[in-house]
Motif scaffolding. Sequence first.
Motif, PDB file in Angstrom:
ATOM      1  N   ILE A  74       0.844  -1.204   0.000  1.00 25.76           N
ATOM      2  CA  ILE A  74       0.000   0.000   0.000  1.00 25.76           C
ATOM      3  C   ILE A  74       0.874   1.247   0.000  1.00 25.76           C
ATOM      4  O   ILE A  74       0.621   2.200  -0.744  1.00 25.76           O
ATOM      5  N   GLU A  75       1.918   1.240   0.836  1.00 25.77           N
ATOM      6  CA  GLU A  75       2.828   2.387   0.873  1.00 25.77           C
ATOM      7  C   GLU A  75       3.506   2.580  -0.472  1.00 25.77           C
ATOM      8  O   GLU A  75       3.672   3.707  -0.939  1.00 25.77           O
ATOM      9  N   GLU A  76       3.888   1.474  -1.107  1.00 29.17           N
ATOM     10  CA  GLU A  76       4.527   1.556  -2.423  1.00 29.17           C
ATOM     11  C   GLU A  76       3.555   2.139  -3.447  1.00 29.17           C
ATOM     12  O   GLU A  76       3.915   3.010  -4.238  1.00 29.17           O
ATOM     13  N   ALA A  77       2.309   1.662  -3.398  1.00 31.88           N
ATOM     14  CA  ALA A  77       1.289   2.173  -4.323  1.00 31.88           C
ATOM     15  C   ALA A  77       1.020   3.652  -4.052  1.00 31.88           C
ATOM     16  O   ALA A  77       0.868   4.447  -4.987  1.00 31.88           O
ATOM     17  N   MET A  78       0.961   4.012  -2.784  1.00 32.63           N
ATOM     18  CA  MET A  78       0.721   5.416  -2.442  1.00 32.63           C
ATOM     19  C   MET A  78       1.906   6.282  -2.860  1.00 32.63           C
ATOM     20  O   MET A  78       1.728   7.448  -3.204  1.00 32.63           O
TER      21      MET A  78
END
Length: 176
Positions: A74-78
């Motif tokens: 999720i952090e990578e996508a964000m």
Amino acid sequence: MTKKHRHSCDLRGVGTQDAVVQEAEQRRSTRAQGAYEAQVQSRILVETILKELQELKNLQQKETAAIKQRLNKIEEAMGQIPACLQKLKQRISDLEDRSLAWDNELDRVQKKLYESQNKIEAMENYARRSNLYLVGVLEGAEKQGNHQDMLQFMDALIKSHSLENPPANLTIIRVH
């Protein structure tokens, strides 16, 4: 006899005391065995609880690792969102520029269409100037006589009412 009797009483008392002692020892042994069995069962219960706690700990660690992995994704996508937003802004800007260019092109084409329509109308008006206008011919006159259609009627009318020598090769292309 009294001595003997006393001695036998003493023996009886001793025998009874031995039985009481044996019974007491047996009770102690039974209690000790019960306590030992309770202690063994307690150890088994504690070991079972420890195993279950260890399994729960392992399960919790696995689930925590899975949650951390999802959070990392999720952090990578964000982290990619700002770059995506920048691309979207650029694409929107490009589309707005194209839209403005298309609006200008549409205005140019509409102006050209208007000019072309005016030219066509002028050409049609010019082409009609060489048409003959016949005055005094009654409507429905073409139906009288032996004329099959309007072309034959006009041919006969022009030949009969024109100059003294009407042209022999007169051709009428269209009548309306």
